[in-house]
Write an enzyme that holds these catalytic residues in place. Sequence first.
Site, mmCIF file in Angstrom:
data_model
loop_
_atom_site.group_PDB
_atom_site.id
_atom_site.type_symbol
_atom_site.label_atom_id
_atom_site.label_comp_id
_atom_site.label_asym_id
_atom_site.label_seq_id
_atom_site.Cartn_x
_atom_site.Cartn_y
_atom_site.Cartn_z
ATOM 1 N N HIS A 1 34.960 3.835 26.823
ATOM 2 C CA HIS A 1 36.349 4.203 26.520
ATOM 3 C C HIS A 1 36.664 3.952 25.057
ATOM 4 O O HIS A 1 36.088 3.076 24.417
ATOM 5 C CB HIS A 1 37.345 3.496 27.452
ATOM 6 C CG HIS A 1 37.597 2.047 27.180
ATOM 7 N ND1 HIS A 1 38.463 1.598 26.210
ATOM 8 C CD2 HIS A 1 37.124 0.928 27.783
ATOM 9 C CE1 HIS A 1 38.515 0.279 26.220
ATOM 10 N NE2 HIS A 1 37.700 -0.150 27.170
ATOM 11 N N ASP B 1 35.907 -3.895 22.081
ATOM 12 C CA ASP B 1 36.276 -3.446 23.424
ATOM 13 C C ASP B 1 37.139 -2.202 23.262
ATOM 14 O O ASP B 1 38.328 -2.317 22.993
ATOM 15 C CB ASP B 1 37.045 -4.557 24.125
ATOM 16 C CG ASP B 1 37.644 -4.160 25.448
ATOM 17 O OD1 ASP B 1 37.288 -3.091 25.974
ATOM 18 O OD2 ASP B 1 38.507 -4.906 25.941
ATOM 19 N N GLU C 1 41.996 3.726 28.823
ATOM 20 C CA GLU C 1 41.438 2.760 29.773
ATOM 21 C C GLU C 1 42.295 1.514 29.860
ATOM 22 O O GLU C 1 42.453 0.931 30.939
ATOM 23 C CB GLU C 1 40.008 2.386 29.349
ATOM 24 C CG GLU C 1 39.249 1.519 30.359
ATOM 25 C CD GLU C 1 39.429 0.021 30.162
ATOM 26 O OE1 GLU C 1 38.972 -0.760 31.020
ATOM 27 O OE2 GLU C 1 40.040 -0.391 29.142
ATOM 28 N N GLU C 2 42.855 1.090 28.729
ATOM 29 C CA GLU C 2 43.524 -0.207 28.661
ATOM 30 C C GLU C 2 44.841 -0.258 29.438
ATOM 31 O O GLU C 2 45.398 -1.338 29.624
ATOM 32 C CB GLU C 2 43.776 -0.592 27.201
ATOM 33 C CG GLU C 2 42.510 -0.822 26.370
ATOM 34 C CD GLU C 2 41.756 -2.085 26.753
ATOM 35 O OE1 GLU C 2 42.251 -2.830 27.635
ATOM 36 O OE2 GLU C 2 40.679 -2.318 26.180
ATOM 37 N N ASP D 1 30.902 -0.970 29.270
ATOM 38 C CA ASP D 1 32.105 -1.616 28.758
ATOM 39 C C ASP D 1 31.684 -3.026 28.339
ATOM 40 O O ASP D 1 30.492 -3.351 28.340
ATOM 41 C CB ASP D 1 33.210 -1.640 29.820
ATOM 42 C CG ASP D 1 34.615 -1.701 29.221
ATOM 43 O OD1 ASP D 1 34.784 -2.310 28.142
ATOM 44 O OD2 ASP D 1 35.552 -1.151 29.828
ATOM 45 N N HIS E 1 40.066 -9.226 23.480
ATOM 46 C CA HIS E 1 41.458 -8.912 23.164
ATOM 47 C C HIS E 1 42.005 -9.800 22.047
ATOM 48 O O HIS E 1 43.201 -10.129 22.019
ATOM 49 C CB HIS E 1 42.339 -8.958 24.405
ATOM 50 C CG HIS E 1 42.141 -7.768 25.298
ATOM 51 N ND1 HIS E 1 43.081 -7.367 26.226
ATOM 52 C CD2 HIS E 1 41.125 -6.882 25.405
ATOM 53 C CE1 HIS E 1 42.632 -6.285 26.862
ATOM 54 N NE2 HIS E 1 41.438 -5.988 26.367
#
Length: 356
Positions: free
Chosen positions: A65, A177, A211-212, A234, A321
Amino acid sequence: MTDQSKKFLYEYLNNASPTGFESSGQQIWLDYLRPFTDEYIVDTYGTVVGVINPGQNYKVVIEAHSDEISWFVNYISDDGYIYVRRNGGSDALIAPSMRVNLHTPNGPVQGVFGWPAIHVRDLAKDTVPKVNELFIDVGAASRQEVEEKGIHVGTVCTFSDGLFELNNRYFVGRALDNRMGGYMIAEVARQLKENNVRLPFTLYVVNSVQEEIGLRGAEMIARRLRPDLAIITDVTHDTQSPKYDKKEQGDLKAGGGPVICYGPAVQNNVRDFIIRVAQEKEIPFQRQAVSRSTGTDTDSFAYATEGIASALISLPLKYMHTTVETVHKDDVTAVIRLMYETLLALKGNEDFRYLK
């Protein structure tokens, strides 16, 4: 890693691609991927698919993603301070004192997440900041001055930190990510092309959006492509650094190799096929168990249409994150190799059903 691929990695990772606003990053990705594919697909919301050997009966997806967590402008005060809300799983704890780019039609505007000094806070009552307490300062003295910069409610904001290398061993930056996943699947396509591999199936190299905020881009493209097989990549948590509990999160290590996932959405026969490839090619790997869902685009592919045989190969990552997400270079190379070797091992007629 070639000079060309390293240049792409830095350009792609340093570009902002917040959820719902991925198009600039997708263009960078497509420009790099296009020479290695026969054709490409772009859907309405910006998911990009490179197609290799189109028109075959058997269809395989490799997928990552493209979007990153970010913030939306939610309110602008009369004195020019900007308040935000999340776009994806953004962490209020790390925001104070961070630099930020606010993405306007005229280009990015720089700002900072301000915070009161330690001297004036009651440290006994200090808590994790709430999202509605965060504010951005763009050096403006009024709401009008903010708006004159092209900033309004709905303007999207990203942290400004870029990619760098740590101790010649790790890549560090924001949004590894999962743009590192986009890099890895693009490198698989490059190696297939440069090694003159003729696959006995159609390969879709998929870089999904959104995706998030709930795996939305993968959900859309899975229904459109309806592949026979999907291999997703991922990130997952490195659990060696402080504050992790291995009894809860598992024992996973950056530098320990790709992580192969066990869980209901992961089709067991596909997973075991990948494990056999790893063992035969002597690619180190780790195992992870998940409860219920994987929390990745694997879930969208697995449960799309009548069910798509799907598996997840994860890249161990520290500090998810944050703006210092960290992955081991050896793991990046190993994930690329494992996906590449898995594709070479497929005959293009596999039936992964449990019962026949």
